[in-house]
Design a protein around this motif. Structure first.
Motif, mmCIF file in Angstrom:
data_model
loop_
_atom_site.group_PDB
_atom_site.id
_atom_site.type_symbol
_atom_site.label_atom_id
_atom_site.label_comp_id
_atom_site.label_asym_id
_atom_site.label_seq_id
_atom_site.Cartn_x
_atom_site.Cartn_y
_atom_site.Cartn_z
ATOM 1 N N ASN A 10 0.860 -1.181 0.000
ATOM 2 C CA ASN A 10 0.000 0.000 0.000
ATOM 3 C C ASN A 10 0.900 1.235 0.000
ATOM 4 O O ASN A 10 1.504 1.568 1.021
ATOM 5 N N THR A 11 1.012 1.901 -1.147
ATOM 6 C CA THR A 11 1.900 3.062 -1.247
ATOM 7 C C THR A 11 1.429 4.224 -0.381
ATOM 8 O O THR A 11 2.251 4.977 0.139
ATOM 9 N N ALA A 12 0.127 4.366 -0.207
ATOM 10 C CA ALA A 12 -0.402 5.465 0.606
ATOM 11 C C ALA A 12 -0.022 5.303 2.078
ATOM 12 O O ALA A 12 0.309 6.274 2.754
ATOM 13 N N LYS A 13 -0.048 4.067 2.563
ATOM 14 C CA LYS A 13 0.292 3.814 3.962
ATOM 15 C C LYS A 13 1.766 3.468 4.151
ATOM 16 O O LYS A 13 2.282 3.505 5.262
ATOM 17 N N GLY A 14 2.443 3.082 3.058
ATOM 18 C CA GLY A 14 3.882 2.853 3.113
ATOM 19 C C GLY A 14 4.319 1.519 3.674
ATOM 20 O O GLY A 14 5.413 1.407 4.218
ATOM 21 N N PHE A 15 3.498 0.490 3.547
ATOM 22 C CA PHE A 15 3.904 -0.821 4.024
ATOM 23 C C PHE A 15 3.259 -1.927 3.202
ATOM 24 O O PHE A 15 2.333 -1.695 2.440
ATOM 25 N N GLY A 16 3.764 -3.142 3.392
ATOM 26 C CA GLY A 16 3.210 -4.298 2.704
ATOM 27 C C GLY A 16 3.873 -5.575 3.171
ATOM 28 O O GLY A 16 4.511 -5.604 4.228
ATOM 29 N N PHE A 17 3.742 -6.629 2.347
ATOM 30 C CA PHE A 17 4.295 -7.925 2.686
ATOM 31 C C PHE A 17 4.949 -8.557 1.463
ATOM 32 O O PHE A 17 4.469 -8.394 0.341
ATOM 33 N N ILE A 18 6.023 -9.289 1.718
ATOM 34 C CA ILE A 18 6.745 -10.017 0.677
ATOM 35 C C ILE A 18 6.697 -11.497 1.034
ATOM 36 O O ILE A 18 6.909 -11.871 2.194
ATOM 37 N N THR A 19 6.425 -12.349 0.039
ATOM 38 C CA THR A 19 6.479 -13.797 0.227
ATOM 39 C C THR A 19 7.874 -14.266 -0.160
ATOM 40 O O THR A 19 8.321 -14.056 -1.291
ATOM 41 N N VAL A 20 8.572 -14.903 0.782
ATOM 42 C CA VAL A 20 9.934 -15.390 0.551
ATOM 43 C C VAL A 20 9.882 -16.585 -0.389
ATOM 44 O O VAL A 20 9.092 -17.516 -0.190
ATOM 45 N N LYS A 21 10.732 -16.579 -1.408
ATOM 46 C CA LYS A 21 10.723 -17.589 -2.460
ATOM 47 C C LYS A 21 10.928 -19.014 -1.939
ATOM 48 O O LYS A 21 10.190 -19.916 -2.283
ATOM 49 N N ASP A 22 11.925 -19.243 -1.093
ATOM 50 C CA ASP A 22 12.274 -20.595 -0.661
ATOM 51 C C ASP A 22 11.344 -21.181 0.387
ATOM 52 O O ASP A 22 11.153 -22.388 0.449
ATOM 53 N N THR A 23 10.747 -20.320 1.230
ATOM 54 C CA THR A 23 9.993 -20.816 2.380
ATOM 55 C C THR A 23 8.501 -20.487 2.347
ATOM 56 O O THR A 23 7.762 -20.984 3.192
ATOM 57 N N ASN A 24 8.077 -19.642 1.431
ATOM 58 C CA ASN A 24 6.693 -19.142 1.374
ATOM 59 C C ASN A 24 6.293 -18.377 2.634
ATOM 60 O O ASN A 24 5.111 -18.130 2.860
ATOM 61 N N GLU A 25 7.255 -18.013 3.451
ATOM 62 C CA GLU A 25 7.018 -17.204 4.641
ATOM 63 C C GLU A 25 6.736 -15.766 4.204
ATOM 64 O O GLU A 25 7.278 -15.292 3.208
ATOM 65 N N GLU A 26 5.885 -15.072 4.934
ATOM 66 C CA GLU A 26 5.596 -13.677 4.630
ATOM 67 C C GLU A 26 6.338 -12.781 5.610
ATOM 68 O O GLU A 26 6.329 -13.032 6.811
ATOM 69 N N VAL A 27 6.991 -11.756 5.066
ATOM 70 C CA VAL A 27 7.699 -10.794 5.908
ATOM 71 C C VAL A 27 7.171 -9.391 5.618
ATOM 72 O O VAL A 27 6.804 -9.061 4.495
ATOM 73 N N PHE A 28 7.138 -8.588 6.642
ATOM 74 C CA PHE A 28 6.680 -7.204 6.576
ATOM 75 C C PHE A 28 7.719 -6.361 5.853
ATOM 76 O O PHE A 28 8.918 -6.592 5.976
ATOM 77 N N VAL A 29 7.275 -5.366 5.111
ATOM 78 C CA VAL A 29 8.196 -4.404 4.494
ATOM 79 C C VAL A 29 7.621 -3.002 4.663
ATOM 80 O O VAL A 29 6.421 -2.786 4.491
ATOM 81 N N HIS A 30 8.474 -2.073 5.051
ATOM 82 C CA HIS A 30 8.078 -0.671 5.217
ATOM 83 C C HIS A 30 8.787 0.155 4.151
ATOM 84 O O HIS A 30 9.901 -0.165 3.737
#
Length: 63
Positions: A10-30
């Motif tokens: 979300n560019t307006a709020k400045g954050f989101g999530f990335i799915t890690v390729k090897d583990t399918n784990e989701e990590v926060f990104v600011h």
């Protein structure tokens, strides 16, 4: 560095999530940790840091 796909950003709020390729784990990104502008479904590379609120992607850039 890890690789993954931007699941949500979300560019307006400045954050989101990335799915890690090897583990399918989701990590926060600011937006303060971005080296490039990102959008949903972009392929990115990044480092992961553990903070007070869990894992966060840092030094995020487009592949």
């Amino acid at each position: 560095m890890k690789e993954g796909t931007v699941k949500f950003f979300n560019t307006a709020k400045g954050f989101g999530f990335i799915t890690v390729k090897d583990t399918n784990e989701e990590v926060f990104v600011h937006s303060t940790n971005l080296l490039d502008d990102i959008r949903e479904n972009d392929e990115v590379k990044f480092d992961i840091e553990k903070g007070d609120r869990g894992l966060s992607a840092v030094k995020v850039s487009l592949i």
